[in-house]
Design an enzyme around this catalytic site. Structure first.
Site, PDB file in Angstrom:
ATOM      1  N   SER A   1       0.839  -1.075  -0.020  1.00  0.00           N
ATOM      2  CA  SER A   1      -0.041   0.062  -0.070  1.00  0.00           C
ATOM      3  C   SER A   1       0.964   1.302   0.015  1.00  0.00           C
ATOM      4  O   SER A   1       0.533   2.263  -0.457  1.00  0.00           O
ATOM      5  CB  SER A   1      -1.076  -0.014   1.181  1.00  0.00           C
ATOM      6  OG  SER A   1      -0.492  -0.194   2.558  1.00  0.00           O
TER       7      SER A   1
ATOM      8  N   ASP B   1      -2.932   5.994  12.542  1.00  0.00           N
ATOM      9  CA  ASP B   1      -2.115   5.235  11.491  1.00  0.00           C
ATOM     10  C   ASP B   1      -0.777   5.964  11.217  1.00  0.00           C
ATOM     11  O   ASP B   1      -0.943   7.212  10.696  1.00  0.00           O
ATOM     12  CB  ASP B   1      -2.725   5.262  10.126  1.00  0.00           C
ATOM     13  CG  ASP B   1      -2.291   4.669   8.893  1.00  0.00           C
ATOM     14  OD1 ASP B   1      -0.999   4.386   9.122  1.00  0.00           O
ATOM     15  OD2 ASP B   1      -2.853   4.164   8.242  1.00  0.00           O
TER      16      ASP B   1
ATOM     17  N   HIS C   1       0.958   5.033   6.914  1.00  0.00           N
ATOM     18  CA  HIS C   1       0.798   5.734   5.465  1.00  0.00           C
ATOM     19  C   HIS C   1       0.796   7.379   5.707  1.00  0.00           C
ATOM     20  O   HIS C   1       0.871   7.844   6.731  1.00  0.00           O
ATOM     21  CB  HIS C   1      -0.830   5.420   5.382  1.00  0.00           C
ATOM     22  CG  HIS C   1      -0.704   3.790   4.994  1.00  0.00           C
ATOM     23  ND1 HIS C   1      -1.342   3.026   6.038  1.00  0.00           N
ATOM     24  CD2 HIS C   1      -0.649   2.933   3.895  1.00  0.00           C
ATOM     25  CE1 HIS C   1      -1.272   1.638   5.483  1.00  0.00           C
ATOM     26  NE2 HIS C   1      -0.783   1.681   4.195  1.00  0.00           N
TER      27      HIS C   1
END
Ligand SMILES: *[C@@H]1O[C@H](CO)[C@@H](O)[C@H](O)[C@H]1NC(C)=O
Ligand SMILES: *[C@@H]1O[C@H](CO)[C@@H](O)[C@H](O)[C@H]1NC(C)=O
Ligand SMILES: *[C@@H]1O[C@H](CO)[C@@H](O)[C@H](O)[C@H]1NC(C)=O
Ligand SMILES: *[C@@H]1O[C@H](CO)[C@@H](O)[C@H](O)[C@H]1NC(C)=O
Length: 420
Positions: free
Chosen positions: A152, A396, A399
């Protein structure tokens, strides 16, 4: 130096002491010192410049002109060594102007109150980065296929590149298609595609489903790259990454036979060894499938996360949540495990003669504790009241918001593509 094997040997030495005793005592002492201080010794070695200099672009070995290059980097300039400088002219595009950013990365839309993280520009110590030219990039991609392959984080870089390019293409002449494990952006008038392909380990694994892949018990099949690799054939420019998914402990499960076997032949190997196996397999695939006279292959080094504030001298229970400033210590690195992996890649790339350009984004990204999506992302599962009461618990710190830090990765890619 291999602490695990020396530890087993040292215990047998201690159990059966035989003359000349002093020699064994001496050896045992060395082994114990290695075990006790192994971590620190590897630290010390890490500080020394053991990494071969040419790892950022081993292709320098051959003096041939690389495909797509239009100039040269300023002599001796390492674009990955530098600092972040404030730039009012950033970001390079607005979040609202790029319809391709998934809801996991649109931090402003998800309520992030600050915007400073969008304003930093990477300034190498020895030179300046060429400014990103979308027209030049698209002209170069005319009739070509560019692929981002990995996890990702690589998807984030793919989206960032599309955002950097799409503005110069009129609406009717571009499209984005999502097809199982792929995303394909097409610039019709250029007959060019930029694609993303989900393969978190690059090799065949039990996490290959692009939607349902949150597997805790991860297994990678030894040497098996063609299952995915057959779908990468014909690519002109490839950007690989793989790192985060390997980080599930000291050891990793490797499958010897096939995933269809009734009784699966699974071996636990040290994670670093498993990772090396993957790198070897990837290099073999490149050698067989990519023509160095016409194509370019990049490898992005690991993307650092910021899960523990204490690593940068912050709150013992904190993480990247509410961080809006950069880490200023130029020596900051974070936890130690990554260094071994980084070293493994450096060694393997420099030993092989396969032309692969290393995008060494780890160090420069490690200063950016401010740039993660934290709590400003779409949540797929509703948050519990406990989570809402404690945002740190679900922030998070892996990311990155877009626009933001990953745009810099593409400026570095641009630089290495055209001015290697
Ligand atoms: C990556 O870049 C950093 C910062 O310049 C440098 O310290 C490190 O040695 C580089 N790593 C590799 C493997 O080239
Ligand atoms: C961008 O690249 C195009 C195509 O090579 C060129 O014509 C143009 O002058 C460049 N723009 C800038 C600002 O350098
Ligand atoms: C478009 O690009 C593909 C390669 O991606 C090529 O095979 C094809 O011939 C091109 N078509 C045209 C019309 O140029
Ligand atoms: C993986 O395959 C390689 C090459 O075939 C072999 O040398 C290695 O021992 C295998 N690893 C495991 C864990 O089976």
């Amino acid at each position: 130096m291999k602490p695990p094997s020396s530890s087993s040997r040292s215990s047998s030495v201690v159990r059966k002491p035989r003359p000349p005793l002093h020699l064994f005592t001496f050896l045992a002492l060395i082994f114990f010192v290695t075990i006790l201080y192994g971590q620190d010794i590897s630290c010390i070695f890490g500080q020394l410049d053991l990494y071969p200099k040419q790892t950022d672009s081993i292709t320098k070995k051959g003096r041939e002109k690389l495909p797509y290059s239009i100039g040269e980097a300023e002599r001796g300039c390492d674009i990955f060594s530098g600092r972040w400088v404030w730039d009012e002219a950033r970001p390079l595009y607005e979040e609202d102007d790029c319809p391709y950013i998934p809801a996991q990365l649109t931090c402003q839309k998800n309520g992030r109150p600050d915007k400073e993280y969008q304003h930093w520009r990477w300034q190498p110590h020895g030179c300046s980065l060429p400014s990103f030219n979308a027209t030049l990039m698209l002209e170069t991609l005319r009739g070509k296929r560019m692929m981002f392959i990995g996890d990702s984080l690589n998807r984030g870089q793919f989206i960032s590149l599309v955002c950097l390019l799409h503005k110069v293409i009129p609406d009717h002449a571009k499209s984005m298609v999502l097809a199982d494990s792929k995303r394909i952006f097409t610039a019709k008038e250029y007959n060019a595609t930029i694609e993303y392909y989900w393969a978190p380990f690059l090799l065949e694994s039990n996490s290959d489903n692009a939607i349902v892949h949150r597997v805790t018990d991860r297994i990678v099949r030894n040497g098996s790259i063609d299952k995915h690799g057959q779908r990468w054939k014909g690519a002109d420019i490839i950007v690989f990454n793989t790192y985060l998914w390997w980080m599930s402990g000291d050891n990793f499960k490797i499958l010897r036979g096939s995933f269809d076997d009734k009784k699966k032949d699974i071996f636990m190997v040290p994670t670093e060894e498993a990772y090396r196996m993957a790198m070897r397999t990837m290099l073999g695939w490149i050698k067989q499938n990519m023509d160095p006279k016409k194509t370019r292959v990049f490898f992005s080094s690991m993307s650092p996360s910021h899960e523990k504030s204490k690593e940068w001298g912050g709150d013992p229970n904190g993480n990247c949540y509410k961080e809006t400033m950069l880490i200023e210590d130029p020596k900051y690195w974070g936890s130690n495990t990554r260094r071994n992996i980084m070293q493994a890649i450096g060694e393997m790339f420099s030993e092989s003669n396969i032309p692969i350009t290393f995008l060494n984004i780890t160090q420069l990204s490690s200063y950016r504790k401010d740039a993660h999506t934290t709590i400003y992302k779409k949540q797929w599962v509703p948050l519990t009241p406990e989570q809402i009461a404690n945002p740190i618990s679900y922030a998070d710190c892996v990311h990155w918001c877009l626009p933001g830090m990953q745009d810099t990765w593409n400026e570095l890619l641009f630089s290495k593509l055209f001015y290697p």
